[in-house]
Write a protein that holds these residues in place. Structure first.
Motif, PDB file in Angstrom:
ATOM      1  N   VAL A 430       0.855  -1.206   0.000  1.00 50.66           N
ATOM      2  CA  VAL A 430       0.000   0.000   0.000  1.00 50.66           C
ATOM      3  C   VAL A 430       0.886   1.250   0.000  1.00 50.66           C
ATOM      4  CG1 VAL A 430      -1.617   1.340   1.385  1.00 50.66           C
ATOM      5  CG2 VAL A 430      -1.981  -1.111   1.046  1.00 50.66           C
ATOM      6  N   LYS A 431       1.934   1.221   0.844  1.00 49.98           N
ATOM      7  CA  LYS A 431       2.817   2.386   0.890  1.00 49.98           C
ATOM      8  C   LYS A 431       3.472   2.616  -0.457  1.00 49.98           C
ATOM      9  CE  LYS A 431       3.834   1.908   5.829  1.00 49.98           C
ATOM     10  NZ  LYS A 431       4.877   1.615   6.851  1.00 49.98           N
ATOM     11  N   ARG A 436       3.763   5.677  -5.696  1.00 48.48           N
ATOM     12  CA  ARG A 436       3.639   5.754  -7.156  1.00 48.48           C
ATOM     13  C   ARG A 436       2.496   6.682  -7.552  1.00 48.48           C
ATOM     14  NH1 ARG A 436       5.156   0.313  -6.519  1.00 48.48           N
ATOM     15  NH2 ARG A 436       2.989  -0.367  -6.482  1.00 48.48           N
ATOM     16  N   LEU A 437       1.363   6.634  -6.784  1.00 49.32           N
ATOM     17  CA  LEU A 437       0.221   7.508  -7.099  1.00 49.32           C
ATOM     18  C   LEU A 437       0.595   8.972  -6.888  1.00 49.32           C
ATOM     19  CD1 LEU A 437      -2.739   7.996  -7.778  1.00 49.32           C
ATOM     20  CD2 LEU A 437      -3.306   7.575  -5.369  1.00 49.32           C
ATOM     21  N   ASP A 438       1.317   9.269  -5.787  1.00 47.26           N
ATOM     22  CA  ASP A 438       1.728  10.657  -5.547  1.00 47.26           C
ATOM     23  C   ASP A 438       2.655  11.148  -6.673  1.00 47.26           C
ATOM     24  OD1 ASP A 438       0.270  10.598  -3.226  1.00 47.26           O
ATOM     25  OD2 ASP A 438       2.005  10.190  -1.915  1.00 47.26           O
ATOM     26  N   THR A 493      -4.235   7.191 -13.468  1.00 44.71           N
ATOM     27  CA  THR A 493      -5.413   6.309 -13.305  1.00 44.71           C
ATOM     28  C   THR A 493      -4.987   4.909 -12.914  1.00 44.71           C
ATOM     29  OG1 THR A 493      -6.661   7.602 -14.925  1.00 44.71           O
ATOM     30  CG2 THR A 493      -7.434   5.360 -14.471  1.00 44.71           C
ATOM     31  N   GLN A 494      -3.935   4.392 -13.576  1.00 47.67           N
ATOM     32  CA  GLN A 494      -3.443   3.058 -13.236  1.00 47.67           C
ATOM     33  C   GLN A 494      -2.941   3.027 -11.795  1.00 47.67           C
ATOM     34  OE1 GLN A 494      -0.514   2.303 -16.273  1.00 47.67           O
ATOM     35  NE2 GLN A 494      -2.069   1.747 -17.837  1.00 47.67           N
ATOM     36  N   ALA A 495      -2.273   4.115 -11.367  1.00 48.57           N
ATOM     37  CA  ALA A 495      -1.751   4.173  -9.990  1.00 48.57           C
ATOM     38  C   ALA A 495      -2.925   4.183  -8.986  1.00 48.57           C
ATOM     39  CB  ALA A 495      -0.868   5.405  -9.808  1.00 48.57           C
ATOM     40  N   GLU A 498      -4.315   0.676  -8.813  1.00 51.02           N
ATOM     41  CA  GLU A 498      -3.410  -0.204  -8.076  1.00 51.02           C
ATOM     42  C   GLU A 498      -3.492   0.071  -6.573  1.00 51.02           C
ATOM     43  OE1 GLU A 498       1.363  -1.325  -7.841  1.00 51.02           O
ATOM     44  OE2 GLU A 498       0.662   0.237  -9.210  1.00 51.02           O
ATOM     45  N   THR A 499      -3.567   1.378  -6.211  1.00 48.06           N
ATOM     46  CA  THR A 499      -3.674   1.741  -4.788  1.00 48.06           C
ATOM     47  C   THR A 499      -4.954   1.170  -4.175  1.00 48.06           C
ATOM     48  OG1 THR A 499      -2.432   3.767  -5.194  1.00 48.06           O
ATOM     49  CG2 THR A 499      -3.764   3.653  -3.172  1.00 48.06           C
ATOM     50  N   GLU A 500      -6.070   1.281  -4.902  1.00 44.77           N
ATOM     51  CA  GLU A 500      -7.347   0.757  -4.387  1.00 44.77           C
ATOM     52  C   GLU A 500      -7.291  -0.760  -4.233  1.00 44.77           C
ATOM     53  OE1 GLU A 500     -12.122   0.841  -5.506  1.00 44.77           O
ATOM     54  OE2 GLU A 500     -10.659   1.953  -6.721  1.00 44.77           O
ATOM     55  N   ALA A 501      -6.608  -1.452  -5.212  1.00 49.47           N
ATOM     56  CA  ALA A 501      -6.537  -2.917  -5.153  1.00 49.47           C
ATOM     57  C   ALA A 501      -5.697  -3.370  -3.969  1.00 49.47           C
ATOM     58  CB  ALA A 501      -5.953  -3.455  -6.462  1.00 49.47           C
ATOM     59  N   VAL A 502      -4.482  -2.768  -3.782  1.00 49.91           N
ATOM     60  CA  VAL A 502      -3.641  -3.216  -2.670  1.00 49.91           C
ATOM     61  C   VAL A 502      -4.266  -2.801  -1.338  1.00 49.91           C
ATOM     62  CG1 VAL A 502      -1.531  -3.219  -4.060  1.00 49.91           C
ATOM     63  CG2 VAL A 502      -2.186  -1.128  -2.861  1.00 49.91           C
ATOM     64  N   GLY A 503      -5.058  -1.701  -1.320  1.00 56.20           N
ATOM     65  CA  GLY A 503      -5.767  -1.325  -0.094  1.00 56.20           C
ATOM     66  C   GLY A 503      -6.792  -2.387   0.303  1.00 56.20           C
TER      67      GLY A 503
END
Length: 1000
Positions: A430-431, A436-438, A493-495, A498-503
């Motif tokens: 998640v971190k 990557r999203l930031d 969008t991909q980031a 990915e963040t929502e999935a690992v969350g």
């Protein structure tokens, strides 16, 4: 509605009576283990108010506790509408005792009885029906979110009920009912007024004028009618007299016979002949009846002496009966003597056996006591053996359970370590995804700032003002490109994805670790409990059997105890056999004594009875012999010789009586023939002489009567009456005299009729003269004119009286119509204004908007601005800004939304003086984390600060830390108990709960 006290018994797990006092309680908690009976308190409250249970709305029979007396009793004291009330309800599993439903006003003397009557009164006081009550005041398990998830029409109904708008519906119903009641009455008043005169005074004046004219004409024609009536009366009287005279003459002339004298002569001759024949028959009958009397006297004297026909027959019958009974009495005397001797012998034997019975009783009691001791010893030995077997089985089972529980612990610890490692990996993922999203967001922002001018001109065309300098763009202008921006958006969008999935994976890993930790803690706790049970079971086995080697089988360990049981069984059987033999001997002798003594007594009574019967029979034989007529008794006592001699005498007398009886029958037959002959002659004289003479006399009497009536009309002397004493010769002369007088009277009547005819002609002349003077052709015209005049007078008088009678009625109807018409029109208008599509719908819409605004403020406060309500009761998500269906919320989120809605409803009703003064929440707090739980409890505390009763029900005892008033519910073998905790007990409860959580 605010509860004051709740008292109940026989309610689900509560067997004994419980009473809960809510006085001076605002914010409270009801805590206890699952199944202890917390929710049953809400069931008692709901049953008291509505007579049903919460889960199916059926009668309270499903709430009756098992093992009680079969009756549920609930009594609730509550405050509503500024007064205190007490509602009492009972129901039974069977038909008895009958159910009780009663509502009493403790502030006044009101009293309501009956299921439906009490329900209607409670709904009026509380302002809520059963379903609305469960969605706004009492929120049971499984029903907490019903108001939140209800359909729009259901929510509208609940809001109408809670906000008091059902009273508007009642006002509309009453207005409609009053309109439908008064409208027909108004129509009836108008219908009754329509046929009445518009002005009764004008009608009265017109009737007076017509009545005066008709009365004058009636008076003139009535005078002429009186003159004609007198003349007609004279003519009618004369005609009637003439008719009477002619009728009398004709009837009398028709009755006069021509051969009356010859008929009387024939009857006199026949009467003389029949009188001679009757005298001869009477002399012969007198001689025969004399002989009959002599024969009857002879037979009667024999009957008086007892030697008549019946006396002889009685004597013969008595002798035959005496002969048989003498033989039977002799045989009975012999049999009774033999029975007495047998009884004396049996009585002596009975006395000997009674003397030896005491020894048998003593021996039986002694052996029975020994048998009981042996039985007790054997039972104790068997009990000890059974207890030892049970102790060994419990110890072995406890050892096996502990071993199994200990063996599972390493695997559970390994699973917890693996789940902890998974959480750490997921947390790191998640971190990394957030990093990557930031970075992708920052890259996109940099490109968008760098190409802001290009973005601004992206929608411009040749000739448009420049978005930077405002000058017109050239004709060959083309929008610039923004290289890299679309690629940056795709990477961001991909980031995000990915963040929502690992969350989600992190949440799943955390849940798995929590489950593994709970399982390990439960297994450790179970192992500790099983270790204690194992040690306890082994200690009990050692205490009973000494040092036990559990490696040996049970039979080897219990060999010595089993041998003790065998020896005790052998001793018990031997002693029991001896006791049975002694008891059988005593019972046999006792049975003989109990049977033989009553039997001998019965035989002795029977013997005494038979001896008495024999004496009575001898007396009866003597009485029977004394009843035989004395001429046939040759000896004073009945013997066979005396009976033979008496029978011979009776037979001789019987033959003598037979000859006399036969002669009497012959004489009676001759007398009967003579009587019949005399009767026949008398009958012939009556039919051939008496009856014809009577008919002639009746004819003569009729002529005499009619002659007298006719003679009275013309004042002539009447014929003489029939001479006395009556005789056929006198009647013949009387008939001749009557015929002569009748002929003279006929002539007189005819002369008188001719004189009356002359008077009729004179009266008719007077009538014709009166009609000619009045100018009328005939009497019919006079009668017609008089009838018409009288009819006109009656109609005018009736019209005048009718108008006078209608005058106050018209005034009354006009007054009532003027008063009723505005009221009916107003009720009709009020019914239309209060229709659901108008005023109530507007009020519901405005109040619903106010409810959602307040509920949204509460929900934002409890979810830290995450959720609020939309206008259609959906949930607005603060993260997306979009409304969501309430069914997409988690369990904890649904609880908070339902709580906010319920508290908003309470607040809304309080603003308008509503009647919701209590709130009961059953469970739901277990799905909240500590922060959200605190926010929810703060919201409830604010409700309690306003004077309402707020009750929270939870199986989590640490919830009690947040409440000053805690009601603890526990379940005991005797049924559930509920009691208030003092502050020290509440703190100890929370401490114990926390310690239990740490130890587990």
């Amino acid at each position: 509605m605010r509860p004051v006290t709740l008292k109940f018994a026989g309610l689900r797990s509560y067997r004994g009576e419980q009473e809960i006092d809510f006085t001076d309680v605002n914010l409270m908690a009801i805590v206890g283990d699952t199944g202890a009976g917390k929710s049953s308190i809400l069931e008692g409250l709901c049953f008291a108010l509505y007579g049903v249970c919460t889960w199916n709305g059926n009668s309270g029979k499903d709430l009756i506790t098992d093992g009680g007396d079969g009756t549920l009793r609930v009594e609730l004291v509550f405050r509503a509408r500024g007064k205190t009330w007490r509602v009492t309800r009972t129901t039974s599993a069977g038909s008895s005792p009958p159910a009780k439903n009663r509502l009493e006003g403790l502030s006044d003397s009101s009293d309501v009885v009956g299921f439906q009557a009490v329900n209607d009164a409670v709904q009026q006081l509380v302002g809520l029906g059963h379903k609305a009550f469960l969605r706004a005041v009492v929120l049971p398990q499984g029903k907490f979110q019903e108001l939140l998830q209800a359909k729009a029409t259901e929510r509208t109904t609940i809001l109408k009920s809670v906000l008091g708008l059902d009273e508007l519906a009642e006002v509309r119903r009453q207005a409609a009912a009053e309109f439908h009641r008064l409208a027909p009455q108004l129509l009836e008043l108008e219908r009754r007024r329509a046929p009445l005169p518009a002005d009764p005074a004008v009608a009265i004046a017109d009737a007076d004028e017509r009545l005066s004219a008709a009365a004058a004409q009636v008076e003139q024609l009535s005078d002429l009618t009186s003159v004609i009536i007198l003349a007609r009366k004279d003519a009618d009287n004369a005609a009637q007299l003439a008719g009477k005279y002619r009728t009398a003459a004709k009837r009398l002339a028709d009755e006069l016979p021509v051969d009356l004298a010859d008929q009387y002569a024939s009857l006199i001759e026949l009467d003389t002949e029949l009188a001679g024949e009757i005298a001869v028959a009477e002399r012969k009958l007198e001689e025969t009846e004399g002989e009959e009397t002599r024969l009857k006297t002879f037979l009667a004297e024999g009957d008086l002496a007892g030697t008549g026909v019946s006396g002889v027959a009685s004597a013969l019958t008595g002798f035959e009966a005496l002969r048989g009974q003498l033989a039977e009495v002799s045989g009975q005397e012999t049999e009774l003597a033999e029975e007495k001797a047998a009884l004396d012998s049996a009585r002596a034997e009975l006395s000997e056996r009674r003397i030896g019975h005491a020894d048998l009783v003593t021996k039986a009691e002694t052996t029975a006591a020994e048998a009981r001791l042996a039985e007790t010893a054997h039972s104790d030995a068997e009990t000890k053996l059974s207890q030892c077997r049970d102790l060994l089985a419990v110890a072995r089972q406890a050892m096996a359970s502990f071993s199994n529980a200990t063996a599972a612990l390493p695997q559970l610890r390994q699973a917890l370590r693996e789940r902890t490692s998974d959480v750490a990996d997921a947390d790191q993922a998640v971190k990394d995804a957030k990093t990557r999203l930031d970075r992708a967001t920052k890259d996109l922002d940099t490109l968008q700032r760098k190409n802001s001018a290009a973005h601004a001109a992206g929608e411009s065309h040749p000739g448009d003002p420049c978005p930077i300098c405002v000058r017109p763009l050239p004709d060959d202008f083309a929008p610039p490109t923004t290289a890299g921006t679309e690629q940056a958006k795709t990477e961001r969008t991909q980031a995000e994805q990915e963040t929502e999935a690992v969350g989600a994976e992190l949440v799943e890993a955390q849940n798995s670790r929590t489950v593994a930790q709970v399982r390990l803690e439960e297994a450790i706790k179970l192992a500790d409990e099983l270790c204690e049970k194992r040690d306890s079971a082994c200690s009990a086995a050692f205490e009973a059997l000494g040092a036990v080697d559990f490696a040996l089988d049970d039979e080897t360990i219990l060999q010595e105890v089993a041998e003790q049981v065998r020896r005790a069984a052998e001793a018990r059987e031997t002693i029991a056999a001896n006791a049975k033999a002694a008891q059988d001997a005593m019972n046999d002798n006792d049975a003989y004594l109990r049977h033989t003594d009553p039997a001998l007594t019965q035989r002795e009574k029977a013997l005494e009875k038979n001896l008495s019967a024999l004496d009575r029979r001898k007396e009866k034989i003597a009485t029977l012999y004394s009843a035989v007529p004395e001429p046939y008794r040759s000896e004073p006592e009945p013997t066979d010789a005396a009976i033979d001699l008496g029978v011979e005498k009776a037979k001789q007398r019987k033959e003598e009586l037979r000859r006399t009886t036969n002669r009497l029958a012959t004489v009676q037959k001759q007398a009967k023939l003579l009587r019949e002959k005399k009767k026949g002659l008398a009958k012939k004289r009556d039919s051939e002489v008496g009856q014809p003479a009577t008919q002639l006399n009746l004819l003569v009497q009729t002529i005499a009567t009619r002659s007298a009536a006719a003679a009275e009309l013309i004042e002539m002397p009447a014929p003489w009456g029939r001479p006395a004493p009556p005789s056929i010769l006198g009647d013949a002369q009387w008939a001749r005299d009557v015929l002569t007088a009748a002929t003279k009277i006929v002539k007189g009547c005819r002369s008188a009729a001719a004189a009356q005819d002359s008077q009729v002609l004179a009266a008719q002349s007077r009538v014709a003269e009166a009609l000619a003077t009045a100018g009328l052709p005939d009497e019919a015209t006079l009668e017609e004119r008089l009838t018409n005049a009288r009819t006109d007078a009656r109609e005018a008088k009736r019209d005048r009286e009718t108008a006078i009678g209608q005058q106050p009625l018209c005034a009354e109807l006009d007054s009532r119509i003027a008063a009723a018409k505005p009221a009916v029109e107003s009720l009709h208008e009020l019914d239309g204004l209060l229709a659901d599509g108008k005023f109530p719908a507007m009020v519901v819409k405005r109040r619903q908007r106010a409810l959602l605004e307040h509920a949204s403020r509460l929900l934002r406060s409890m979810t830290r601005d995450r959720f609020a309500f939309s206008a259609d009761f959906r949930i607005v998500d603060g993260h997306t800004g979009q409304p969501r269906d309430v069914r997409t919320l988690s369990g904890g989120e649904t609880f908070l939304a339902s709580l906010a809605l319920a508290l908003g409803l309470v607040e809304l009703t309080s603003r308008g003086g509503g009647r919701v003064e209590a709130l009961f929440l059953d469970e739901g707090f277990g799905s909240l984390d500590s922060t959200v739980l605190g926010d929810a409890l703060d919201a409830l505390a604010r409700q309690a600060d306003d004077g309402r009763l707020v009750a929270v029900i939870s199986h989590m005892r640490d919830v009690a830390e947040n409440f000053d008033d805690v009601l603890l519910v526990t379940r005991t073998p005797g049924g559930s108990q509920a009691r208030w905790l003092d502050p020290a007990e509440r703190d100890q409860l929370v401490t114990d709960e926390l310690a239990a959580g740490l130890l587990s």
